[in-house]
Every structure is written in C-alpha cells, then in structure tokens.
Design a protein around this motif. Structure first.
Motif, PDB file in Angstrom:
ATOM      1  N   ASP A 261     -30.773 -15.300  -9.619  1.00 14.08           N
ATOM      2  CA  ASP A 261     -29.719 -15.869  -9.964  1.00 14.08           C
ATOM      3  C   ASP A 261     -30.063 -16.957 -11.551  1.00 14.08           C
ATOM      4  N   VAL A 262     -29.127 -16.842 -12.362  1.00 12.98           N
ATOM      5  CA  VAL A 262     -29.322 -17.960 -13.602  1.00 12.98           C
ATOM      6  C   VAL A 262     -27.970 -18.573 -13.476  1.00 12.98           C
ATOM      7  N   VAL A 263     -28.105 -19.769 -13.292  1.00 11.22           N
ATOM      8  CA  VAL A 263     -26.904 -20.613 -13.064  1.00 11.22           C
ATOM      9  C   VAL A 263     -26.656 -21.404 -14.301  1.00 11.22           C
ATOM     10  N   LEU A 264     -25.575 -20.800 -14.955  1.00  2.55           N
ATOM     11  CA  LEU A 264     -25.547 -21.535 -16.356  1.00  2.55           C
ATOM     12  C   LEU A 264     -24.529 -22.560 -16.164  1.00  2.55           C
ATOM     13  N   SER A 265     -23.329 -22.538 -15.281  1.00  2.60           N
ATOM     14  CA  SER A 265     -22.662 -23.648 -14.868  1.00  2.60           C
ATOM     15  C   SER A 265     -22.146 -23.189 -13.600  1.00  2.60           C
ATOM     16  N   GLU A 266     -21.025 -24.014 -12.939  1.00  2.00           N
ATOM     17  CA  GLU A 266     -20.590 -23.895 -11.415  1.00  2.00           C
ATOM     18  C   GLU A 266     -19.817 -22.502 -11.599  1.00  2.00           C
ATOM     19  N   ILE A 267     -19.227 -22.129 -12.794  1.00  2.00           N
ATOM     20  CA  ILE A 267     -18.407 -20.814 -12.807  1.00  2.00           C
ATOM     21  C   ILE A 267     -19.095 -19.542 -13.513  1.00  2.00           C
ATOM     22  N   ASP A 268     -20.429 -19.993 -13.915  1.00  2.00           N
ATOM     23  CA  ASP A 268     -21.080 -18.995 -14.768  1.00  2.00           C
ATOM     24  C   ASP A 268     -22.468 -18.775 -14.085  1.00  2.00           C
ATOM     25  N   VAL A 269     -22.555 -17.610 -13.265  1.00  3.04           N
ATOM     26  CA  VAL A 269     -23.758 -17.317 -12.607  1.00  3.04           C
ATOM     27  C   VAL A 269     -24.266 -15.942 -12.823  1.00  3.04           C
ATOM     28  N   VAL A 270     -25.201 -15.421 -13.477  1.00  3.09           N
ATOM     29  CA  VAL A 270     -25.696 -14.038 -13.847  1.00  3.09           C
ATOM     30  C   VAL A 270     -26.975 -13.651 -13.327  1.00  3.09           C
ATOM     31  N   GLN A 271     -27.270 -12.467 -13.328  1.00  3.83           N
ATOM     32  CA  GLN A 271     -28.601 -12.030 -13.045  1.00  3.83           C
ATOM     33  C   GLN A 271     -28.905 -10.921 -14.021  1.00  3.83           C
ATOM     34  N   PRO A 272     -29.700 -11.378 -15.091  1.00  4.80           N
ATOM     35  CA  PRO A 272     -30.242 -10.501 -16.281  1.00  4.80           C
ATOM     36  C   PRO A 272     -31.140  -9.878 -15.733  1.00  4.80           C
ATOM     37  N   ASP A 273     -31.275  -8.547 -16.424  1.00  4.99           N
ATOM     38  CA  ASP A 273     -32.534  -7.594 -16.027  1.00  4.99           C
ATOM     39  C   ASP A 273     -33.805  -8.250 -16.176  1.00  4.99           C
ATOM     40  N   ILE A 274     -34.009  -8.962 -17.259  1.00  3.46           N
ATOM     41  CA  ILE A 274     -35.137  -9.809 -17.469  1.00  3.46           C
ATOM     42  C   ILE A 274     -34.908 -10.930 -18.299  1.00  3.46           C
ATOM     43  N   MET A 275     -35.848 -12.186 -17.835  1.00  2.01           N
ATOM     44  CA  MET A 275     -35.492 -13.311 -18.624  1.00  2.01           C
ATOM     45  C   MET A 275     -37.033 -14.081 -18.881  1.00  2.01           C
ATOM     46  N   PHE A 276     -37.129 -14.718 -20.043  1.00  2.00           N
ATOM     47  CA  PHE A 276     -38.341 -15.380 -20.302  1.00  2.00           C
ATOM     48  C   PHE A 276     -37.901 -16.792 -20.321  1.00  2.00           C
ATOM     49  N   ILE A 277     -38.787 -17.628 -19.907  1.00  2.00           N
ATOM     50  CA  ILE A 277     -38.507 -19.103 -20.117  1.00  2.00           C
ATOM     51  C   ILE A 277     -39.758 -19.476 -20.682  1.00  2.00           C
ATOM     52  N   SER A 278     -39.639 -20.510 -21.812  1.00  2.00           N
ATOM     53  CA  SER A 278     -40.896 -21.032 -22.420  1.00  2.00           C
ATOM     54  C   SER A 278     -41.479 -22.047 -21.605  1.00  2.00           C
ATOM     55  N   LYS A 279     -42.675 -22.253 -21.973  1.00  2.00           N
ATOM     56  CA  LYS A 279     -43.526 -23.171 -21.145  1.00  2.00           C
ATOM     57  C   LYS A 279     -42.885 -24.682 -21.156  1.00  2.00           C
ATOM     58  N   GLU A 280     -42.164 -25.008 -22.438  1.00  2.00           N
ATOM     59  CA  GLU A 280     -41.854 -26.322 -22.512  1.00  2.00           C
ATOM     60  C   GLU A 280     -40.155 -26.383 -21.541  1.00  2.00           C
ATOM     61  N   ARG A 281     -39.720 -25.465 -21.341  1.00  2.00           N
ATOM     62  CA  ARG A 281     -38.399 -25.529 -20.503  1.00  2.00           C
ATOM     63  C   ARG A 281     -38.589 -25.015 -18.872  1.00  2.00           C
ATOM     64  N   LEU A 282     -40.021 -24.856 -18.414  1.00  2.00           N
ATOM     65  CA  LEU A 282     -40.007 -24.422 -17.170  1.00  2.00           C
ATOM     66  C   LEU A 282     -39.513 -25.437 -16.128  1.00  2.00           C
ATOM     67  N   ASN A 283     -39.024 -26.762 -16.549  1.00  2.00           N
ATOM     68  CA  ASN A 283     -38.089 -27.562 -15.493  1.00  2.00           C
ATOM     69  C   ASN A 283     -36.975 -26.723 -15.151  1.00  2.00           C
ATOM     70  N   ILE A 284     -36.412 -25.811 -15.742  1.00  2.00           N
ATOM     71  CA  ILE A 284     -35.170 -25.142 -15.278  1.00  2.00           C
ATOM     72  C   ILE A 284     -35.352 -24.170 -14.124  1.00  2.00           C
ATOM     73  N   ILE A 285     -36.569 -23.945 -13.847  1.00  2.00           N
ATOM     74  CA  ILE A 285     -37.111 -23.046 -12.656  1.00  2.00           C
ATOM     75  C   ILE A 285     -36.884 -23.794 -11.385  1.00  2.00           C
ATOM     76  N   THR A 286     -36.055 -23.466 -10.424  1.00  2.00           N
ATOM     77  CA  THR A 286     -35.977 -24.250  -9.172  1.00  2.00           C
ATOM     78  C   THR A 286     -36.470 -23.370  -8.153  1.00  2.00           C
ATOM     79  N   GLU A 287     -36.507 -23.916  -6.823  1.00  2.00           N
ATOM     80  CA  GLU A 287     -36.982 -23.185  -5.789  1.00  2.00           C
ATOM     81  C   GLU A 287     -36.075 -21.754  -5.542  1.00  2.00           C
ATOM     82  N   LYS A 288     -34.636 -21.838  -5.792  1.00  2.00           N
ATOM     83  CA  LYS A 288     -33.656 -21.154  -5.519  1.00  2.00           C
ATOM     84  C   LYS A 288     -33.234 -20.094  -6.756  1.00  2.00           C
ATOM     85  N   ASN A 289     -33.322 -21.019  -7.862  1.00  2.00           N
ATOM     86  CA  ASN A 289     -32.599 -20.096  -9.030  1.00  2.00           C
ATOM     87  C   ASN A 289     -33.363 -20.618 -10.200  1.00  2.00           C
TER      88      ASN A 289
END
Length: 183
Positions: A71-99
């Motif tokens: 799950d990629v939670v963009l907002s309370e009403i926008d939740v997607v599951q992209p096939d592949i996603m890359f998150i840069s080292k500077e933004r790893l804080n957006i990775i949580t235990e659940k999504n």
C-alpha cells in the motif's frame, strides 16, 4: 419527489483496511477499484525490471525498491499499489511498518487491458498531484516503456523507449536498462 442530488460514497483508508485480504484493491479519490491478478507475461516483465532496479539501487546505495502488493497511502482517500516503486535514501522516512506514507520518487505501472485508462489517465493525474518525480508506463503489447517526469503541468513524457532501446532515468541517474532484456 426528492430532487436532491446524491453524492457518491467515498471510501477511506480506514475502510480499505477492512477489505478482504485475498484481493487487491486501490482507492482513488474515494472510489474503490479492484485490481485483477496479473498474467504471467506481466509478472515476467515485472520481475525483470525489479531485478535491474534492485541491482542498480543496491550497488549505488541510493534507496529502496519495492513490489506490489504494498500500500502507498497518498491521502486518506488515495491508496494505490503500484507494480514497482523506488524511494530515495533521503525519503526513507515515508516507509512505515505497514505501508508507504507518501509519494515514492519513481513509480512503475505495467499496463493491462483492464488498467490502461486508469494507468494512463487517472493515475498520471493522481501521481502528478502528489508529486511523484518519475512515472514509467510499461506497455506489454507494444513492448515499450513511456518515461514521464514531473514538470510544471504535472507528469510529462520525456521519452518512449522501444524494445531495442536502452532506457535511462532522470531519478536513477546512470541506470541503463536494455529493454530487450526486459520483454
């Protein structure tokens, strides 16, 4: 006679958490979309791309690469599951235990006949809104990948790479992917 216009029901991430676990769903602007199981060719291309991306990202130590379903939670009403996603080292804080809480730097969607309009139009607008830096649309039938980058008017096509081309990325500077090896 009641002339009031009925508003469509909007679903939230809280609702989403209660959906059956044996199916894949996305919520875009509060509307639920069931995502069908991918076909074998989709999975082969997905695996090939994922391996190339992981090799590059791991070698450079520049972030993390993930696969659906996640799950990629963009907002309370926008939740997607992209096939592949890359998150840069500077933004790893957006990775949580659940999504993932926020927009990945790079999203890859592999188009299927049932997802083409949603991937090309709806998700392009959605990913523009949440400022995804780069968006790849993989067309299995045409054997090409359209690379888009975030510009002033949203995600704009940078280049469409054909099967015989070598794909390059603005977000993953220095990566070179031979599309013959992907398709």
């Amino acid at each position: 006679m009641d002339t009031a216009v009925k508003k469509p029901i909007k679903f939230t991430y809280e609702d989403y958490l209660h959906f059956p676990e044996d199916k894949r769903y996305e919520i875009i602007d509060g509307e639920v979309h069931m995502v069908p199981s991918p076909v074998p060719h989709h999975q082969m291309v997905l695996g090939n791309l994922y391996l190339r991306l992981c090799e590059f990202v791991d070698k450079k130590g520049i972030g993390e690469v993930y696969l659906a379903p996640l799950d990629v939670v963009l907002s309370e009403i926008d939740v997607v599951q992209p096939d592949i996603m890359f998150i840069s080292k500077e933004r790893l804080n957006i990775i949580t235990e659940k999504n993932i809480q926020g927009a990945p730097d790079l999203i890859v969607e592999i188009i299927s006949p049932t997802s083409e309009y949603r991937d090309r139009v709806i998700k392009r607008k959605l990913y523009s809104k949440y400022e995804v830096k780069e968006y790849w649309l993989v067309d299995l039938e045409k054997k090409e990948i359209e690379v888009m980058a975030l510009g002033e008017s949203g995600l704009e096509t940078v280049k469409i790479y054909k099967k015989t081309d070598i794909l390059e990325s603005l977000v993953l500077k220095g990566i070179k992917i031979k599309l013959n090896d992907i398709f």
